[in-house]
Design a protein around this motif. Structure first.
Motif, PDB file in Angstrom:
ATOM      1  N   VAL A 155      65.758  96.756  35.207  1.00  0.00           N
ATOM      2  CA  VAL A 155      66.088  97.923  36.047  1.00  0.00           C
ATOM      3  C   VAL A 155      66.539  99.086  35.153  1.00  0.00           C
ATOM      4  N   HIS A 159      64.107 102.249  35.617  1.00  0.00           N
ATOM      5  CA  HIS A 159      64.643 102.924  36.810  1.00  0.00           C
ATOM      6  C   HIS A 159      64.138 104.355  36.961  1.00  0.00           C
ATOM      7  N   TRP A 165      62.262  98.238  44.580  1.00  0.00           N
ATOM      8  CA  TRP A 165      62.487  96.936  43.931  1.00  0.00           C
ATOM      9  C   TRP A 165      62.668  95.847  44.978  1.00  0.00           C
ATOM     10  N   ILE A 214      72.140  97.942  41.451  1.00  0.00           N
ATOM     11  CA  ILE A 214      71.159  99.031  41.577  1.00  0.00           C
ATOM     12  C   ILE A 214      71.766 100.181  42.395  1.00  0.00           C
ATOM     13  N   TYR A 218      72.086 103.418  40.339  1.00  0.00           N
ATOM     14  CA  TYR A 218      70.904 104.266  40.572  1.00  0.00           C
ATOM     15  C   TYR A 218      70.749 104.515  42.071  1.00  0.00           C
ATOM     16  N   LEU A 221      67.391 104.679  44.050  1.00  0.00           N
ATOM     17  CA  LEU A 221      66.437 103.578  44.139  1.00  0.00           C
ATOM     18  C   LEU A 221      66.612 102.821  45.462  1.00  0.00           C
TER      19      LEU A 221
END
Ligand code: BG6
Length: 467
Positions: A155, A159, A165, A214, A218, A221
């Motif tokens: 990731v 990313h 994902w 995640i 991020y 995402l």
């Protein structure tokens, strides 16, 4: 046909079923490299030439040609998995294998060149053999940490180029095939229900833990869960059949519920009690489970018929999700049920229960395709059966969208032929592109467009209008 403008049309593959190159550039063995005859026949002692996955369709060397073929159909999205054993060959090294990371850099960049969004499955039936042997796969809690290390590595690396994902492919299959889905080497027959459910618990915690990572690191995402759907039908309106259907559906919903609501469903305690399951919880499990996904993805191949007394009926053929014979639906070359309306039902059911955007991550028909020469001298396959299969399933999605369901993408299974997951065959073909590889391992590995190739291209071009 009412597909949203940004609908993600595409296809899906898994590393172990197409890449080959099982021992190149630092890759370690995965459980699939020792599964020559499919999931029901267990592991070989080492890699043997009968295992078609060792070479696969040689995608490792031909990914540029393959992605160009996908781009030729106008793909908006391409779902693929990363072979964990290319990144951490044994699964427990301190440092990742740079050559493995570089390979997926190249794959991702090749997709972006054609404006195809990569969608990555972190774990698709291909765990590193080393840690599976050492820890008996996800039976051990240790795997949560090792998966987390692997998943954060990839990731962090990708990313900036990959928005979508998926954590574990068909996570509910762990209860059916703990070897393929969770890397458990011990024969399923020797596992207690507690061990089986504990294995699934570890995977669910791992899924929540990477989802947390995640989202916290991020925020742009999107993370999804991935389940094998097979919506349950009751064989008759006998209340006992209806109860059986409800309980069977719970076996699937159990996994989605945790991903969507961050905790086990109300009926989990009853399942555990009936099966004498005693889950072992550790300090942070509850916290990790509470990190929920942004969308639900699922495979849909067929519906599954169940009954209270199954001995009164015949079993239908099928892959991992076999049910009773449904007299109302047609079947494929392999005797698997074909039920497009079941997809509309499934989409409505999932949206009604879980209220999250849905992504159809796999759908397709495996057939014995015949390569023929057309009048221009080109080789092709007249796969009208595949066109009909996808046409009817796409219609079912559009009907579900009209029903009000939020569906944002459709990736067909195996847009380029690949080795089958359950039976390790090459002649059960799903693709719009034929790969010349034969059951005895021979073949040029050349790619040929089937009739369905241009058909799917037109479907995408017209955003689902020209079916
Ligand atoms: C799904 C898997 O269960 O079914 C895929 O996620 C698999 O990996 C697909 O290939 C079709 O099954 P099979 O066994 O025919 O390849």
């Amino acid at each position: 046909m009412s597909f949203p403008n940004k609908f993600l049309w595409g296809g899906a593959l898994a590393a172990n079923q197409c890449e080959g190159a099982y021992n190149l550039d630092g890759k370690g063995l995965s459980i699939q490299d020792l599964m020559p005859y499919g999931v029901r026949k267990g592991l070989s002692d080492g890699p043997i030439k009968e295992n078609l996955k060792l070479i696969g369709t040689d995608y490792y060397h031909r990914y540029k040609e393959d992605i160009a073929l996908l781009a030729g159909m106008g793909f908006k999205v391409y779902r693929f998995s990363i072979a964990w054993s290319r990144i951490y060959p044994n699964g427990d090294e301190d440092v990742p294998n740079e050559l493995g990371l570089k390979f997926y850099d190249n794959v991702i960049n090749e997709c972006l060149k054609y404006n195809i969004q990569p969608l990555i499955t972190l774990s698709h039936y291909e765990m590193p053999l080393g840690i599976c042997k050492k820890y008996d796969g996800f039976r051990s809690r240790k795997m949560i940490e090792l998966f987390y290390k692997y998943a954060t590595t990839v990731v962090d690396r990708y990313h900036d180029r990959v928005k979508y994902w998926l954590t574990f492919n068909e996570i509910n299959i762990t209860l059916i095939s703990p070897l393929m889905s969770a890397g458990v080497i011990t024969n399923k027959k020797e596992l207690t229900a507690s061990e089986l459910y504990q294995t699934a618990h570890h995977q669910l915690v791992a899924s929540g833990k990477i989802t947390k990572y995640i989202h916290e690191n991020y925020p742009n995402l999107k993370v999804g869960c991935m389940v094998a759907s097979a919506p349950r039908y009751a064989m008759t309106c006998d209340p006992l059949d209806m109860r059986t259907m409800m309980e069977s559906q719970h076996e699937l919903d159990y996994f989605i519920h945790v991903h969507v609501y961050g905790k086990y469903p109300y009926y989990a305690s009853k399942i555990w009690k009936e099966k004498n399951v005693e889950l072992i919880w550790e300090k942070d499990d509850e916290e990790y489970l509470s990190h929920t996904v942004d969308f639900i993805s699922f495979s849909y191949y067929n519906s599954k018929v169940v009954a209270f007394d199954e001995s009164k009926y015949t079993m239908s053929n099928g892959n991992l999700m076999r049910g009773l014979t449904n007299p109302y639906v047609k079947t494929s070359d392999f005797g698997y049920p074909i039920d497009p309306q079941g997809l509309r039902f499934c989409l409505n059911y999932l949206y009604d229960h879980f209220h999250l955007p849905l992504f159809v991550a796999e759908n397709g028909i495996g057939s014995y395709d015949k390569l023929v020469q057309n009048k221009d001298g080109n080789y092709t396959v007249d796969d009208d059966y595949r066109i009909e299969f996808h046409r009817e399933h796409i219609k079912a999605i559009s009907e579900a969208i009209d029903d009000g369901v939020d569906v944002f993408g459709y990736t067909t299974w195996g847009p380029i032929d690949c080795v089958s997951a359950a039976s390790a065959q090459i002649d059960k073909r799903y693709g719009f592109v034929y790969v010349d590889r034969q059951p005895d391992g021979s073949g040029s590995l050349n790619r040929y467009k089937k009739k369905s190739y241009d058909w799917y291209k037109n479907v995408i071009l017209s955003n689902g209008v020209n079916l």
